[in-house]
Design an enzyme around this catalytic site. Structure first.
Site, PDB file in Angstrom:
ATOM      1  N   ARG A   1       0.814  -1.207   0.000  1.00 27.49           N
ATOM      2  CA  ARG A   1       0.000   0.000   0.000  1.00 27.49           C
ATOM      3  C   ARG A   1       0.853   1.264   0.000  1.00 27.49           C
ATOM      4  O   ARG A   1       0.557   2.222  -0.721  1.00 27.49           O
ATOM      5  CB  ARG A   1      -0.955  -0.003   1.206  1.00 27.49           C
ATOM      6  CG  ARG A   1      -1.772   1.257   1.413  1.00 27.49           C
ATOM      7  CD  ARG A   1      -2.342   1.856   0.139  1.00 27.49           C
ATOM      8  NE  ARG A   1      -3.091   0.906  -0.679  1.00 27.49           N
ATOM      9  CZ  ARG A   1      -3.354   1.071  -1.955  1.00 27.49           C
ATOM     10  NH1 ARG A   1      -2.896   2.144  -2.605  1.00 27.49           N
ATOM     11  NH2 ARG A   1      -4.027   0.177  -2.622  1.00 27.49           N
TER      12      ARG A   1
ATOM     13  N   ASP B   1      -1.404  38.275 -13.570  1.00 23.10           N
ATOM     14  CA  ASP B   1      -2.384  37.576 -12.744  1.00 23.10           C
ATOM     15  C   ASP B   1      -3.817  37.860 -13.178  1.00 23.10           C
ATOM     16  O   ASP B   1      -4.266  39.016 -13.179  1.00 23.10           O
ATOM     17  CB  ASP B   1      -2.204  37.990 -11.276  1.00 23.10           C
ATOM     18  CG  ASP B   1      -3.061  37.163 -10.337  1.00 23.10           C
ATOM     19  OD1 ASP B   1      -3.145  35.938 -10.528  1.00 23.10           O
ATOM     20  OD2 ASP B   1      -3.643  37.752  -9.410  1.00 23.10           O
TER      21      ASP B   1
ATOM     22  N   LYS C   1       1.897  25.057  -4.502  1.00 22.31           N
ATOM     23  CA  LYS C   1       0.665  24.440  -3.987  1.00 22.31           C
ATOM     24  C   LYS C   1       0.818  22.921  -4.031  1.00 22.31           C
ATOM     25  O   LYS C   1       0.200  22.221  -4.837  1.00 22.31           O
ATOM     26  CB  LYS C   1      -0.540  24.907  -4.790  1.00 22.31           C
ATOM     27  CG  LYS C   1      -0.774  26.413  -4.676  1.00 22.31           C
ATOM     28  CD  LYS C   1      -1.869  26.884  -5.611  1.00 22.31           C
ATOM     29  CE  LYS C   1      -2.035  28.400  -5.545  1.00 22.31           C
ATOM     30  NZ  LYS C   1      -3.056  28.904  -6.493  1.00 22.31           N
TER      31      LYS C   1
ATOM     32  N   LYS D   1       4.259  39.927  -4.486  1.00 22.61           N
ATOM     33  CA  LYS D   1       2.834  40.050  -4.769  1.00 22.61           C
ATOM     34  C   LYS D   1       2.269  41.272  -4.055  1.00 22.61           C
ATOM     35  O   LYS D   1       2.960  41.935  -3.275  1.00 22.61           O
ATOM     36  CB  LYS D   1       2.101  38.778  -4.327  1.00 22.61           C
ATOM     37  CG  LYS D   1       2.546  37.535  -5.081  1.00 22.61           C
ATOM     38  CD  LYS D   1       1.614  36.370  -4.789  1.00 22.61           C
ATOM     39  CE  LYS D   1       1.948  35.174  -5.663  1.00 22.61           C
ATOM     40  NZ  LYS D   1       0.981  34.071  -5.502  1.00 22.61           N
TER      41      LYS D   1
ATOM     42  N   GLU E   1       4.397  40.611  -9.445  1.00 21.98           N
ATOM     43  CA  GLU E   1       3.026  40.311  -9.856  1.00 21.98           C
ATOM     44  C   GLU E   1       2.321  41.578 -10.340  1.00 21.98           C
ATOM     45  O   GLU E   1       2.391  42.624  -9.697  1.00 21.98           O
ATOM     46  CB  GLU E   1       2.247  39.718  -8.684  1.00 21.98           C
ATOM     47  CG  GLU E   1       0.796  39.393  -9.029  1.00 21.98           C
ATOM     48  CD  GLU E   1       0.000  38.967  -7.823  1.00 21.98           C
ATOM     49  OE1 GLU E   1      -0.259  37.773  -7.686  1.00 21.98           O
ATOM     50  OE2 GLU E   1      -0.357  39.841  -7.001  1.00 21.98           O
TER      51      GLU E   1
END
Length: 285
Positions: free
Chosen positions: A96, A217, A131, A163, A195
Site C-alpha cells: 500500500r 495575474d 501548492k 505580490k 506580480e
C-alpha cells in the site's frame, strides 16, 4: 535518494505499519513466497517508480524488485510497471505504501502531461507552483518534470516573488527598484518576479532594472497579448500567466505569446493514477 525523500518513506511506513502488520503476521505463512506485477489500470504518465522500489527494499532488502518502465514514460492500460518477488509478508506489508507514492506521483505527471500536450506547438511552458502536499514538494515537482512540465521556485528561498500582499507602498517604483538592487547585491543568483494584475503595472515593471519575470495575474487574453506586445523584442523579463487556468483555457492562453503558464491544479488537484499489484504464479514469465 535525497534525505528528505528517504525521511518521507520512513514516515509513511511508520504510519502504516506501526508496531507491526498483524494481518500478515497471523494469516500469511512465514515461508510463503510470491511474485507479482504492479499494473496500470489506465493510461498515464509514470512517476515514482524509484520511490516505490525503495519502499519494498526498505521493508525487506531481500525482495527482488525490477523496474520495467522508467519515470516519465507513458503507459497503456494493462502495462506491467514493476515486478516484485519475495517473502509474501514483506511484499504485502510494503504494497500500500509503495502504491500510494506511485499512484499519486503518477497522477501529477499525468495531469502535467495533459497540460503540456494542450500547448504543444507553442513556445509556452507549463509551470508548477508551491501548492503542493506538505512534505511532498521535491517528489511532486519531480513528477512535474516527468510529465514534461517546468519547475517554478522550490520555496521562498530560491526566487523572489513580490505580490500585492508584500507591497506596503502602492507599487512605488523607486522603493521597488531600491529593494531589487539590494537583493541583487546580496543574493546575485536569485531571480526577481513581480506580480501585475493591470497593464499600467506591467508598464512600470518593464521600466525597472533587474526584473527577471512578471506574473500576469488573472488577465484577459487581450490584456495578455498587450503585455507581450509591451515587452516587444526583449527576452526579459519573461512573462508568466496565472489565474483562471484549466485544461480548457490553457491553449488559448498559450496563443497570447506568454513564456509560461503556471498551473496549481497539476499538484494540488491531480487525480491518482489507477495502479494495482497483481500476483501471478511463481513460474509465470
Amino acid at each position: 535518494m535525497e534525505e528528505a525523500v528517504s525521511r518521507l518513506i520512513d514516515a509513511a511506513l511508520e504510519e502504516d505499519i506501526g508496531p507491526g502488520d498483524l494481518t500478515s503476521e497471523y494469516f500469511v505463512p512465514v515461508d510463503r513466497q510470491v511474485r507479482g506485477f504492479i499494473v496500470a489500470r489506465e493510461e498515464g504518465c509514470l512517476s515514482g517508480v524509484e520511490v516505490a522500489k525503495e519502499v519494498f527494499l526498505r521493508v525487506d532488502p531481500e525482495v527482488e524488485v525490477q523496474l520495467l518502465v522508467k519515470d516519465g514514460s507513458m503507459v497503456a492500460k494493462g502495462a506491467h510497471v514493476i515486478s516484485v518477488e519475495g517473502a509474501a509478508r514483506s511484499v504485502l506489508t510494503a504494497e500500500r505504501t509503495a502504491l500510494n507514492f506511485l499512484q499519486r506521483l503518477s497522477g501529477v505527471a499525468t495531469a502535467t502531461k495533459q497540460y503540456v500536450n494542450e500547448v504543444q506547438g507553442y513556445p509556452t511552458r507549463i509551470l508548477d507552483t508551491r501548492k503542493t502536499t506538505p512534505g511532498w514538494r521535491k517528489l511532486q515537482k519531480q513528477a512535474v518534470l516527468h510529465g514534461g512540465g517546468t519547475n517554478h521556485r522550490m520555496g521562498l528561498y530560491d526566487r523572489v516573488m513580490v505580490k500585492d500582499n508584500h507591497l506596503v507602498a502602492e507599487h512605488d517604483p523607486v522603493e521597488l527598484q531600491a529593494a531589487i538592487r539590494r537583493l541583487k547585491t546580496e543574493h546575485p543568483g536569485v531571480e526577481v518576479e513581480l506580480e501585475a494584475d493591470r497593464l499600467d503595472q506591467v508598464k512600470i515593471y518593464l521600466g525597472l532594472v533587474g526584473v527577471d519575470h512578471i506574473l500576469l495575474d488573472n488577465m484577459t487574453l487581450d490584456d495578455l497579448r498587450e503585455a507581450v506586445a509591451m515587452r516587444g523584442d526583449r527576452l526579459t523579463p519573461q512573462l508568466e500567466a496565472s489565474g483562471g487556468v484549466n485544461i480548457s483555457t490553457v491553449k488559448g492562453i498559450a496563443t497570447t505569446g506568454v513564456d509560461f503558464i503556471s498551473v496549481g491544479a497539476i499538484t494540488h488537484s491531480a487525480v491518482a493514477l489507477d495502479l494495482a499489484l497483481d500476483f501471478v504464479p511463481l513460474d509465470h514469465e
